[in-house]
Design an enzyme around this catalytic site. Structure first.
Site, PDB file in Angstrom:
ATOM      1  N   HIS A 136      53.779  87.410  40.451  1.00 35.03           N
ATOM      2  CA  HIS A 136      53.833  88.787  39.948  1.00 35.03           C
ATOM      3  C   HIS A 136      54.870  89.685  40.623  1.00 35.03           C
ATOM      4  O   HIS A 136      55.106  90.794  40.151  1.00 35.03           O
ATOM      5  CB  HIS A 136      52.438  89.436  39.976  1.00 35.03           C
ATOM      6  CG  HIS A 136      51.911  89.730  41.354  1.00 35.03           C
ATOM      7  ND1 HIS A 136      51.027  90.751  41.600  1.00 35.03           N
ATOM      8  CD2 HIS A 136      52.121  89.132  42.551  1.00 35.03           C
ATOM      9  CE1 HIS A 136      50.708  90.775  42.881  1.00 35.03           C
ATOM     10  NE2 HIS A 136      51.361  89.797  43.472  1.00 35.03           N
ATOM     11  N   HIS A 137      55.493  89.233  41.690  1.00 36.17           N
ATOM     12  CA  HIS A 137      56.594  89.998  42.297  1.00 36.17           C
ATOM     13  C   HIS A 137      57.969  89.533  41.811  1.00 36.17           C
ATOM     14  O   HIS A 137      58.983  90.177  42.114  1.00 36.17           O
ATOM     15  CB  HIS A 137      56.554  89.890  43.825  1.00 36.17           C
ATOM     16  CG  HIS A 137      55.329  90.472  44.450  1.00 36.17           C
ATOM     17  ND1 HIS A 137      54.895  91.746  44.187  1.00 36.17           N
ATOM     18  CD2 HIS A 137      54.445  89.934  45.329  1.00 36.17           C
ATOM     19  CE1 HIS A 137      53.783  91.980  44.871  1.00 36.17           C
ATOM     20  NE2 HIS A 137      53.493  90.897  45.574  1.00 36.17           N
ATOM     21  N   ALA A 138      58.021  88.423  41.106  1.00 37.10           N
ATOM     22  CA  ALA A 138      59.315  87.881  40.659  1.00 37.10           C
ATOM     23  C   ALA A 138      59.924  88.786  39.593  1.00 37.10           C
ATOM     24  O   ALA A 138      59.286  89.111  38.593  1.00 37.10           O
ATOM     25  CB  ALA A 138      59.129  86.476  40.111  1.00 37.10           C
ATOM     26  N   ASN A 179      55.052  94.553  40.832  1.00 39.44           N
ATOM     27  CA  ASN A 179      56.364  95.149  40.556  1.00 39.44           C
ATOM     28  C   ASN A 179      57.238  94.284  39.658  1.00 39.44           C
ATOM     29  O   ASN A 179      57.995  94.788  38.830  1.00 39.44           O
ATOM     30  CB  ASN A 179      57.094  95.442  41.872  1.00 39.44           C
ATOM     31  CG  ASN A 179      57.392  94.183  42.661  1.00 39.44           C
ATOM     32  OD1 ASN A 179      56.493  93.406  42.981  1.00 39.44           O
ATOM     33  ND2 ASN A 179      58.657  93.962  42.987  1.00 39.44           N
TER      34      ASN A 179
END
Length: 320
Positions: A136-138, A179
């Site tokens: 989910h940060h990629a 993000n």
């Protein structure tokens, strides 16, 4: 049709980001062990198929995809996180690949898309992709926060592409802001991204004013707030936003690091809370999405707490 599919692969355990790294294989080993304690004939364990380039390109640029696979080392470790600042939150740890990481990435992407297939082909009522590295940060164009490919985002776009679903909600209760998922969809109002997360905390984003094109719902919560206060934010901000959006499919980014025992955050959730929030999302899926809901593993760095929380989460999916 099985009630619940757990999609996994040994390659996701073999992925090694380096000695003493928080995102270590023991996380997934403990989770799989805990899930196997759920004795139920309605659970089907499925080996994740390999994903493909077309699936990765649903959320990432060709240049970034090529960069990642070109940098999988044949021995040792290779950092692939291109950040100007390494925050104190991760203790200096960055996103790192080892020789086994390439196959883990293919299987993680494949697991997310296969979960979609199983649900929409009525071969499973729901599914949990028990894979790593997380996603989910990629961002579309770079890795970040132990994440390489955005598995939840890929699943959402795959459902839209393959099954003509118009509206998908991605719901993220990891202690860190989603993000990457936000950046991928911030100009796409066909996908709602709802994230409840601690602030201040790395990556220092996810403020309420970040709303995309009206499709981004950020609910920051302060460090050390009570369980009751966290639940109130969940019930009064996250759930109504999903209800109003009325998705045809729900993807959960299931991170368990808002648990009171997790070293990465300062939240106070307990194991049973993950059962509760999952049941809340199932109710919305039953109301709007014909019960279609799946989840993918994100963070969670206390081994025992993450395993117990994942078990509660999956039990809720099974009880749907």
């Amino acid at each position: 049709m099985s009630k619940l599919a757990i999609i996994h692969h040994s390659a996701c355990i073999a992925h090694d980001p380096g000695p003493n790294h928080s995102e270590r294989s023991e996380r997934l080993v403990a989770i799989e062990k805990a899930l196997k304690e759920i004795a139920n004939q309605n659970i089907q364990w499925i080996e994740a198929p390999r994903g493909n380039k077309e699936q990765i390109l649903l959320a990432h640029t060709p240049e970034y995809m090529d960069f990642i696979f070109q940098n999988v080392p044949t021995q040792g470790y290779k950092a692939v996180e291109i950040n100007e600042v390494v925050s104190n939150d991760d203790g200096g740890e960055v996103t790192t690949l080892s020789p086994a990481s390439g196959e883990a990435l293919w299987r993680s992407v494949g697991a997310s898309c296969h979960a979609v297939d199983l649900i929409f082909k009525n071969q499973a009522k729901t599914a949990f992709a028990a894979t790593r590295p997380p996603g989910h940060h990629a961002l579309t164009h770079k890795s970040m926060g132990f994440c390489v490919f955005a598995n939840a985002a890929i699943a959402a776009r795959y459902a839209q592409q393959q099954y003509k679903i118009k509206k998908v909600a991605i719901v993220d209760f990891d202690v860190h802001h989603a993000n990457g998922t936000q950046q991928i969809f911030e100009k796409d109002n066909s996908v709602l991204v709802a994230s409840i997360h601690q602030l201040p905390l790395w990556p220092e984003s996810g403020y309420e004013h970040e709303t995309g094109v009206g499709n981004i719902i950020n609910v920051p919560v302060k460090p050390d707030i009570s369980r009751d206060a966290w639940m109130q934010s969940w019930q009064t901000k996250i759930l109504p936003a999903i209800d109003k959006f009325a998705p045809e499919f729900i993807v959960i980014s299931a991170g368990f690091d808002a648990h009171k025992d997790d070293p990465k955050g300062s939240q106070n959730l307990e194991t049973q809370d993950y059962y509760t929030v999952t049941k809340d999302l199932i109710s919305l899926a039953q109301k709007h999405a014909k019960g279609r809901i799946m989840s993918v593993l994100e963070g969670g760095y206390d081994i025992a707490a993450s395993a117990a929380s994942a078990k509660a989460h999956v039990q809720a999916l099974l009880d749907s």
